[in-house]
Design a protein around this motif. Structure first.
Motif, PDB file in Angstrom:
ATOM      1  N   THR A   1       0.832  -1.208   0.000  1.00 25.80           N
ATOM      2  CA  THR A   1       0.000   0.000   0.000  1.00 25.80           C
ATOM      3  C   THR A   1       0.864   1.255   0.000  1.00 25.80           C
ATOM      4  O   THR A   1       0.638   2.181  -0.793  1.00 25.80           O
ATOM      5  CB  THR A   1      -0.924   0.012   1.231  1.00 25.80           C
ATOM      6  N   GLY A   2       1.849   1.297   0.878  1.00 28.44           N
ATOM      7  CA  GLY A   2       2.735   2.454   0.917  1.00 28.44           C
ATOM      8  C   GLY A   2       3.658   2.522  -0.282  1.00 28.44           C
ATOM      9  O   GLY A   2       3.997   3.608  -0.764  1.00 28.44           O
TER      10      GLY A   2
ATOM     11  N   ALA B   1      16.900   8.885   0.128  1.00 28.71           N
ATOM     12  CA  ALA B   1      16.890   9.181   1.562  1.00 28.71           C
ATOM     13  C   ALA B   1      15.472   9.401   2.078  1.00 28.71           C
ATOM     14  O   ALA B   1      15.119   8.949   3.175  1.00 28.71           O
ATOM     15  CB  ALA B   1      17.765  10.404   1.846  1.00 28.71           C
ATOM     16  N   LEU B   2      14.644  10.082   1.292  1.00 34.68           N
ATOM     17  CA  LEU B   2      13.291  10.415   1.740  1.00 34.68           C
ATOM     18  C   LEU B   2      12.391   9.193   1.864  1.00 34.68           C
ATOM     19  O   LEU B   2      11.380   9.238   2.560  1.00 34.68           O
ATOM     20  CB  LEU B   2      12.654  11.424   0.781  1.00 34.68           C
ATOM     21  N   PHE B   3      12.755   8.103   1.189  1.00 36.56           N
ATOM     22  CA  PHE B   3      11.937   6.891   1.274  1.00 36.56           C
ATOM     23  C   PHE B   3      11.747   6.460   2.726  1.00 36.56           C
ATOM     24  O   PHE B   3      10.653   6.018   3.120  1.00 36.56           O
ATOM     25  CB  PHE B   3      12.593   5.768   0.476  1.00 36.56           C
ATOM     26  N   TRP B   4      12.785   6.588   3.519  1.00 43.58           N
ATOM     27  CA  TRP B   4      12.728   6.114   4.897  1.00 43.58           C
ATOM     28  C   TRP B   4      12.053   7.111   5.820  1.00 43.58           C
ATOM     29  O   TRP B   4      11.889   6.841   7.017  1.00 43.58           O
ATOM     30  CB  TRP B   4      14.139   5.800   5.388  1.00 43.58           C
ATOM     31  N   LEU B   5      11.628   8.257   5.295  1.00 45.19           N
ATOM     32  CA  LEU B   5      10.916   9.242   6.103  1.00 45.19           C
ATOM     33  C   LEU B   5       9.408   9.143   5.935  1.00 45.19           C
ATOM     34  O   LEU B   5       8.677  10.076   6.259  1.00 45.19           O
ATOM     35  CB  LEU B   5      11.399  10.661   5.746  1.00 45.19           C
ATOM     36  N   SER B   6       8.956   8.009   5.416  1.00 46.63           N
ATOM     37  CA  SER B   6       7.525   7.718   5.323  1.00 46.63           C
ATOM     38  C   SER B   6       7.299   6.311   5.849  1.00 46.63           C
ATOM     39  O   SER B   6       8.142   5.426   5.660  1.00 46.63           O
ATOM     40  CB  SER B   6       7.029   7.828   3.879  1.00 46.63           C
TER      41      SER B   6
ATOM     42  N   TYR C   1       7.690   0.371   7.939  1.00 43.87           N
ATOM     43  CA  TYR C   1       7.466   0.363   9.385  1.00 43.87           C
ATOM     44  C   TYR C   1       6.177   1.140   9.645  1.00 43.87           C
ATOM     45  O   TYR C   1       5.763   1.957   8.829  1.00 43.87           O
ATOM     46  CB  TYR C   1       8.644   1.004  10.138  1.00 43.87           C
ATOM     47  N   SER C   2       5.547   0.884  10.760  1.00 43.23           N
ATOM     48  CA  SER C   2       4.272   1.526  11.057  1.00 43.23           C
ATOM     49  C   SER C   2       4.482   2.833  11.811  1.00 43.23           C
ATOM     50  O   SER C   2       5.534   3.055  12.428  1.00 43.23           O
ATOM     51  CB  SER C   2       3.383   0.596  11.889  1.00 43.23           C
ATOM     52  N   TYR C   3       3.464   3.675  11.783  1.00 45.61           N
ATOM     53  CA  TYR C   3       3.531   4.935  12.525  1.00 45.61           C
ATOM     54  C   TYR C   3       3.610   4.684  14.027  1.00 45.61           C
ATOM     55  O   TYR C   3       4.241   5.467  14.751  1.00 45.61           O
ATOM     56  CB  TYR C   3       2.304   5.788  12.202  1.00 45.61           C
ATOM     57  N   SER C   4       3.019   3.588  14.501  1.00 45.73           N
ATOM     58  CA  SER C   4       3.086   3.273  15.931  1.00 45.73           C
ATOM     59  C   SER C   4       4.529   3.042  16.383  1.00 45.73           C
ATOM     60  O   SER C   4       4.893   3.369  17.519  1.00 45.73           O
ATOM     61  CB  SER C   4       2.239   2.040  16.238  1.00 45.73           C
ATOM     62  N   PHE C   5       5.361   2.493  15.504  1.00 46.87           N
ATOM     63  CA  PHE C   5       6.781   2.316  15.835  1.00 46.87           C
ATOM     64  C   PHE C   5       7.463   3.664  16.030  1.00 46.87           C
ATOM     65  O   PHE C   5       8.248   3.851  16.960  1.00 46.87           O
ATOM     66  CB  PHE C   5       7.480   1.529  14.724  1.00 46.87           C
ATOM     67  N   LEU C   6       7.134   4.619  15.159  1.00 46.76           N
ATOM     68  CA  LEU C   6       7.719   5.954  15.295  1.00 46.76           C
ATOM     69  C   LEU C   6       7.275   6.608  16.601  1.00 46.76           C
ATOM     70  O   LEU C   6       8.083   7.224  17.307  1.00 46.76           O
ATOM     71  CB  LEU C   6       7.311   6.817  14.108  1.00 46.76           C
ATOM     72  N   GLU C   7       6.006   6.457  16.946  1.00 44.64           N
ATOM     73  CA  GLU C   7       5.492   7.025  18.186  1.00 44.64           C
ATOM     74  C   GLU C   7       6.194   6.441  19.400  1.00 44.64           C
ATOM     75  O   GLU C   7       6.416   7.140  20.393  1.00 44.64           O
ATOM     76  CB  GLU C   7       3.986   6.782  18.280  1.00 44.64           C
TER      77      GLU C   7
ATOM     78  N   PRO D   1       4.111  15.921   3.111  1.00 43.06           N
ATOM     79  CA  PRO D   1       2.852  15.523   2.460  1.00 43.06           C
ATOM     80  C   PRO D   1       2.825  14.066   2.023  1.00 43.06           C
ATOM     81  O   PRO D   1       1.768  13.434   2.035  1.00 43.06           O
ATOM     82  CB  PRO D   1       2.762  16.471   1.257  1.00 43.06           C
ATOM     83  N   VAL D   2       3.989  13.520   1.627  1.00 46.76           N
ATOM     84  CA  VAL D   2       4.022  12.123   1.201  1.00 46.76           C
ATOM     85  C   VAL D   2       3.758  11.205   2.385  1.00 46.76           C
ATOM     86  O   VAL D   2       3.062  10.188   2.261  1.00 46.76           O
ATOM     87  CB  VAL D   2       5.368  11.783   0.526  1.00 46.76           C
ATOM     88  N   THR D   3       4.295  11.549   3.548  1.00 45.19           N
ATOM     89  CA  THR D   3       4.029  10.775   4.761  1.00 45.19           C
ATOM     90  C   THR D   3       2.534  10.751   5.057  1.00 45.19           C
ATOM     91  O   THR D   3       1.955   9.698   5.346  1.00 45.19           O
ATOM     92  CB  THR D   3       4.787  11.373   5.950  1.00 45.19           C
ATOM     93  N   LEU D   4       1.893  11.912   4.979  1.00 42.64           N
ATOM     94  CA  LEU D   4       0.455  11.986   5.233  1.00 42.64           C
ATOM     95  C   LEU D   4      -0.334  11.214   4.178  1.00 42.64           C
ATOM     96  O   LEU D   4      -1.352  10.586   4.494  1.00 42.64           O
ATOM     97  CB  LEU D   4       0.006  13.447   5.257  1.00 42.64           C
ATOM     98  N   ALA D   5       0.136  11.240   2.936  1.00 39.08           N
ATOM     99  CA  ALA D   5      -0.546  10.499   1.875  1.00 39.08           C
ATOM    100  C   ALA D   5      -0.460   8.994   2.124  1.00 39.08           C
ATOM    101  O   ALA D   5      -1.443   8.267   1.948  1.00 39.08           O
ATOM    102  CB  ALA D   5       0.063  10.846   0.520  1.00 39.08           C
ATOM    103  N   VAL D   6       0.708   8.515   2.537  1.00 38.63           N
ATOM    104  CA  VAL D   6       0.879   7.094   2.842  1.00 38.63           C
ATOM    105  C   VAL D   6      -0.017   6.692   4.006  1.00 38.63           C
ATOM    106  O   VAL D   6      -0.688   5.647   3.979  1.00 38.63           O
ATOM    107  CB  VAL D   6       2.356   6.782   3.147  1.00 38.63           C
TER     108      VAL D   6
END
Length: 295
Positions: free
Chosen positions: A93-94, A205-210, A214-220, A235-240
């Protein structure tokens, strides 16, 4: 002879008195050239798969190979699959969102330079070339999206609720943000050819910033504070995240997988991207006057 000179002088005087409107295309101009835009999209797709026995299937092979690599390297070796249900569908999906964005930006960046022969010989709105890269990327995304939906149907995780409408703001963010960058970078690349190579490096480099592998819960869970806010400004992070919220059925029950204010953040990001699109077009119009000389 004198009469010819006089007639020429009068003609030049009339031309000098006309308003300077040439070379400033409007949305109406672009709409009237929509058939040309469609032709350029078809030409780019044919050129991409020319003399290829698999044709458009190559638009599926690359993301599928990347998917297998990430499932093995990140999902199994690093153990991400143990904490993310339906890891393959989550990653794909991402991945198709990211592929759409990168194809728009990379194709748009080289669109003016790659069509130098047409630009120096034919008078037409030059924005049509980076926009054609958007069209080609959307076509490839369509094939990949169908594969994703088929995989979800086979696995019994097809999105059947209104939550699937999150796909719309996700796609809108990618298309507007990608088009803005494509228009801006296509003009800059005419004057500085290093731009196209820099874009390729930055995208890696930006690929790993979305949250794709990995899930957003991991980042949290990392408690990064203000860095999380900076992360969510992309914006790409929000789109994903929007696409995951709409299509990732297995993670729907866990609110930790996306920020609580995803809708508000998406609206703000969409407004900012529209402003960026307007600014990019203004810069493009400023720079396009010397395209023919530089090409």
């Amino acid at each position: 002879m004198t009469s010819q000179v006089t007639a020429a002088s009068e003609r030049y005087a009339r031309i000098a008195g006309l308003p300077l409107t040439a070379g400033v295309p409007t949305l109406g101009d672009l709409w009237r050239r929509r058939e040309l835009l469609g032709m350029l999209v078809r030409r780019d797709l044919r050129a991409r798969y020319k003399n290829s026995s698999l044709g458009v299937l190559w638009s599926l092979i690359r993301p599928l190979i990347l998917l297998l690599v990430y499932i093995f390297a990140v999902g199994q070796v690093l153990g991400a699959a143990r904490s993310i249900p339906s890891f393959g569908l989550f990653v794909f999906t991402g991945l198709i969102v990211w592929t759409l964005f990168t194809e728009i930006v990379t194709g748009g960046t080289t669109s003016i330079v790659g069509n130098g022969g047409l630009i120096t010989k034919v008078s037409l709105p030059r924005e049509i070339f980076p926009l054609a890269s958007v069209g080609g990327a959307v076509v490839n995304f369509g094939f990949q999206f169908v594969v994703l939906l088929a995989a979800m149907a086979i696995s019994g995780e097809f999105p059947l609720t209104l939550r699937a409408l999150w796909v719309l703001p996700g796609l809108a963010l990618v298309l507007v943000f990608g088009a803005a960058l494509a228009i801006l970078l296509s003009a800059l690349n005419v004057y500085l050819r290093d731009v196209q190579h820099l874009v390729e490096v930055v995208l890696i480099a930006l690929f790993w910033l979305s949250p794709i592998v990995y899930s957003y819960s991991f980042l949290e869970s990392l408690n990064l504070g203000w860095l999380t806010e900076l992360y969510l400004a992309n914006p790409v992070t929000l789109a994903v995240l929007a696409m995951q919220r709409g299509l990732w059925v297995a993670g729907a029950a866990d609110p930790a997988n996306w920020p609580a204010d995803l809708g508000i953040r998406s609206l703000v990001a969409g407004a900012v991207c529209l402003v960026l699109l307007w600014v990019s077009h203004r810069v493009f119009r400023r720079l396009q006057g010397d395209f023919a000389q530089e090409l």
